[in-house]
Motif scaffolding. Structure first.
Motif, PDB file in Angstrom:
ATOM      1  N   LEU A   1       1.241   2.975   4.373  1.00 35.45           N
ATOM      2  CA  LEU A   1       0.960   4.291   3.820  1.00 35.45           C
ATOM      3  C   LEU A   1       0.604   5.189   4.980  1.00 35.45           C
ATOM      4  N   HIS A   2       1.138   6.385   5.029  1.00 34.79           N
ATOM      5  CA  HIS A   2       0.797   7.332   6.077  1.00 34.79           C
ATOM      6  C   HIS A   2      -0.138   8.387   5.510  1.00 34.79           C
ATOM      7  N   LEU A   3      -1.224   8.622   6.207  1.00 38.43           N
ATOM      8  CA  LEU A   3      -2.183   9.633   5.809  1.00 38.43           C
ATOM      9  C   LEU A   3      -2.273  10.658   6.923  1.00 38.43           C
ATOM     10  N   THR A   4      -2.420  11.928   6.591  1.00 39.67           N
ATOM     11  CA  THR A   4      -2.575  12.950   7.602  1.00 39.67           C
ATOM     12  C   THR A   4      -3.966  13.543   7.509  1.00 39.67           C
ATOM     13  N   PHE A   5      -4.463  14.028   8.608  1.00 41.18           N
ATOM     14  CA  PHE A   5      -5.807  14.553   8.707  1.00 41.18           C
ATOM     15  C   PHE A   5      -5.833  16.026   8.351  1.00 41.18           C
ATOM     16  N   SER A   6      -6.736  16.410   7.457  1.00 42.70           N
ATOM     17  CA  SER A   6      -6.975  17.826   7.208  1.00 42.70           C
ATOM     18  C   SER A   6      -8.433  17.997   6.826  1.00 42.70           C
ATOM     19  N   ALA A   7      -9.011  19.108   7.173  1.00 43.92           N
ATOM     20  CA  ALA A   7     -10.436  19.329   6.930  1.00 43.92           C
ATOM     21  C   ALA A   7     -10.660  19.990   5.580  1.00 43.92           C
ATOM     22  N   ALA A   8     -11.744  19.607   4.925  1.00 46.22           N
ATOM     23  CA  ALA A   8     -12.166  20.215   3.666  1.00 46.22           C
ATOM     24  C   ALA A   8     -13.627  19.843   3.440  1.00 46.22           C
ATOM     25  N   HIS A   9     -14.272  20.497   2.506  1.00 44.92           N
ATOM     26  CA  HIS A   9     -15.658  20.168   2.195  1.00 44.92           C
ATOM     27  C   HIS A   9     -15.713  19.148   1.070  1.00 44.92           C
ATOM     28  N   ALA A  10     -16.719  18.277   1.108  1.00 44.85           N
ATOM     29  CA  ALA A  10     -16.942  17.310   0.035  1.00 44.85           C
ATOM     30  C   ALA A  10     -18.443  17.200  -0.182  1.00 44.85           C
ATOM     31  N   ALA A  11     -18.818  16.734  -1.346  1.00 42.92           N
ATOM     32  CA  ALA A  11     -20.232  16.528  -1.634  1.00 42.92           C
ATOM     33  C   ALA A  11     -20.752  15.376  -0.778  1.00 42.92           C
ATOM     34  N   GLU A  12     -22.059  15.289  -0.641  1.00 37.41           N
ATOM     35  CA  GLU A  12     -22.639  14.183   0.113  1.00 37.41           C
ATOM     36  C   GLU A  12     -22.145  12.872  -0.480  1.00 37.41           C
ATOM     37  N   THR A  13     -21.717  11.966   0.371  1.00 37.60           N
ATOM     38  CA  THR A  13     -21.058  10.755  -0.083  1.00 37.60           C
ATOM     39  C   THR A  13     -21.934   9.528   0.104  1.00 37.60           C
ATOM     40  N   PRO A  14     -22.361   8.903  -0.977  1.00 34.85           N
ATOM     41  CA  PRO A  14     -23.100   7.644  -0.871  1.00 34.85           C
ATOM     42  C   PRO A  14     -22.117   6.481  -0.734  1.00 34.85           C
ATOM     43  N   SER A  15     -22.513   5.283  -1.104  1.00 37.80           N
ATOM     44  CA  SER A  15     -21.629   4.123  -0.986  1.00 37.80           C
ATOM     45  C   SER A  15     -20.549   4.102  -2.066  1.00 37.80           C
ATOM     46  N   THR A  16     -20.642   4.992  -3.046  1.00 32.16           N
ATOM     47  CA  THR A  16     -19.577   5.148  -4.044  1.00 32.16           C
ATOM     48  C   THR A  16     -19.230   6.622  -4.157  1.00 32.16           C
ATOM     49  N   MET A  17     -18.024   6.860  -4.638  1.00 34.69           N
ATOM     50  CA  MET A  17     -17.523   8.228  -4.768  1.00 34.69           C
ATOM     51  C   MET A  17     -16.669   8.286  -6.018  1.00 34.69           C
ATOM     52  N   PRO A  18     -16.812   9.310  -6.864  1.00 34.10           N
ATOM     53  CA  PRO A  18     -15.948   9.401  -8.039  1.00 34.10           C
ATOM     54  C   PRO A  18     -14.479   9.546  -7.625  1.00 34.10           C
ATOM     55  N   VAL A  19     -13.612   8.811  -8.289  1.00 31.14           N
ATOM     56  CA  VAL A  19     -12.170   8.958  -8.039  1.00 31.14           C
ATOM     57  C   VAL A  19     -11.750  10.295  -8.631  1.00 31.14           C
ATOM     58  N   THR A  20     -11.082  11.092  -7.818  1.00 31.49           N
ATOM     59  CA  THR A  20     -10.623  12.407  -8.236  1.00 31.49           C
ATOM     60  C   THR A  20      -9.101  12.451  -8.123  1.00 31.49           C
ATOM     61  N   PRO A  21      -8.466  13.478  -8.667  1.00 33.97           N
ATOM     62  CA  PRO A  21      -7.000  13.556  -8.606  1.00 33.97           C
ATOM     63  C   PRO A  21      -6.427  13.553  -7.189  1.00 33.97           C
ATOM     64  N   ASP A  22      -7.232  13.901  -6.189  1.00 37.51           N
ATOM     65  CA  ASP A  22      -6.705  13.909  -4.823  1.00 37.51           C
ATOM     66  C   ASP A  22      -6.783  12.553  -4.121  1.00 37.51           C
ATOM     67  N   PHE A  23      -7.254  11.527  -4.806  1.00 38.05           N
ATOM     68  CA  PHE A  23      -7.126  10.163  -4.291  1.00 38.05           C
ATOM     69  C   PHE A  23      -5.654   9.779  -4.426  1.00 38.05           C
ATOM     70  N   THR A  24      -5.125   9.095  -3.441  1.00 36.07           N
ATOM     71  CA  THR A  24      -3.720   8.697  -3.459  1.00 36.07           C
ATOM     72  C   THR A  24      -3.566   7.353  -4.167  1.00 36.07           C
ATOM     73  N   GLN A  25      -2.580   7.266  -5.038  1.00 33.43           N
ATOM     74  CA  GLN A  25      -2.315   6.008  -5.749  1.00 33.43           C
ATOM     75  C   GLN A  25      -1.278   5.186  -5.000  1.00 33.43           C
ATOM     76  N   HIS A  26      -1.510   3.875  -4.931  1.00 30.42           N
ATOM     77  CA  HIS A  26      -0.628   2.918  -4.268  1.00 30.42           C
ATOM     78  C   HIS A  26      -0.493   1.692  -5.170  1.00 30.42           C
ATOM     79  N   ASP A  27       0.430   0.822  -4.822  1.00 34.06           N
ATOM     80  CA  ASP A  27       0.490  -0.450  -5.542  1.00 34.06           C
ATOM     81  C   ASP A  27       0.970  -1.552  -4.616  1.00 34.06           C
TER      82      ASP A  27
END
Length: 148
Positions: A17-43
């Motif tokens: 899988l190829h991922l590219t780097f881009s900057a954006a803001h996110a909420a403070e991230t603990p050891s878990t994070m809610p899955v949102t639509p911008d998570f990439t799906q793989h199989d």
């Protein structure tokens, strides 16, 4: 705190899988994070009629200047679950060709693929500082074959 979010690109068949780097803001991230639509799906799929073994969603985050991978997945075939888990154990995240994280078995496991949308993804630090320039990320599943 400022967090950069790394977004993903296209999934290549079988190998990586190829991922590219881009900057954006996110909420403070603990050891878990809610899955949102911008998570990439793989199989992970098996040849020889065994079909999909695992469907998962990932996202890379900058957490306090260090890269972290977050993910959640669902095993979709009990026949190949054990072998699929072995593949996840050897799977690596690479940055510019260098392994920065090994073993994706830390991902949250949900009971079915539709449950991924509401899952809390487990996150693991890579221990690698967030790069200042654009970089290339790959997920490498390695090579696996099994007898079922």
């Amino acid at each position: 705190m400022f967090h950069k979010v790394l977004t993903s690109g296209a999934v290549l068949a079988i190998a990586c899988l190829h991922l590219t780097f881009s900057a954006a803001h996110a909420a403070e991230t603990p050891s878990t994070m809610p899955v949102t639509p911008d998570f990439t799906q793989h199989d992970i799929s098996w040849n020889g009629g065994m079909g999909k073994g695992y469907v998962f969603r990932t996202r890379i985050f900058d957490i306090n200047g260090v890269l972290a991978l977050c993910g959640a997945g669902a095993y979709v075939n009990s026949t190949n679950r054990l072998e699929t888990k072995k593949v996840l154990k050897q799977t690596t995240l690479k940055m510019n060709g260098k392994v920065i994280l090994k073993d994706f078995t830390f991902f949250t496991v949900v009971d079915a693929v539709p449950s991924l949308a509401a899952a809390k993804a487990n996150c693991r630090s890579t221990g690698v500082a967030t790069p200042k320039a654009e970089v290339k990320f790959d997920i490498d599943y390695g090579f696996a074959h099994a007898r079922f």
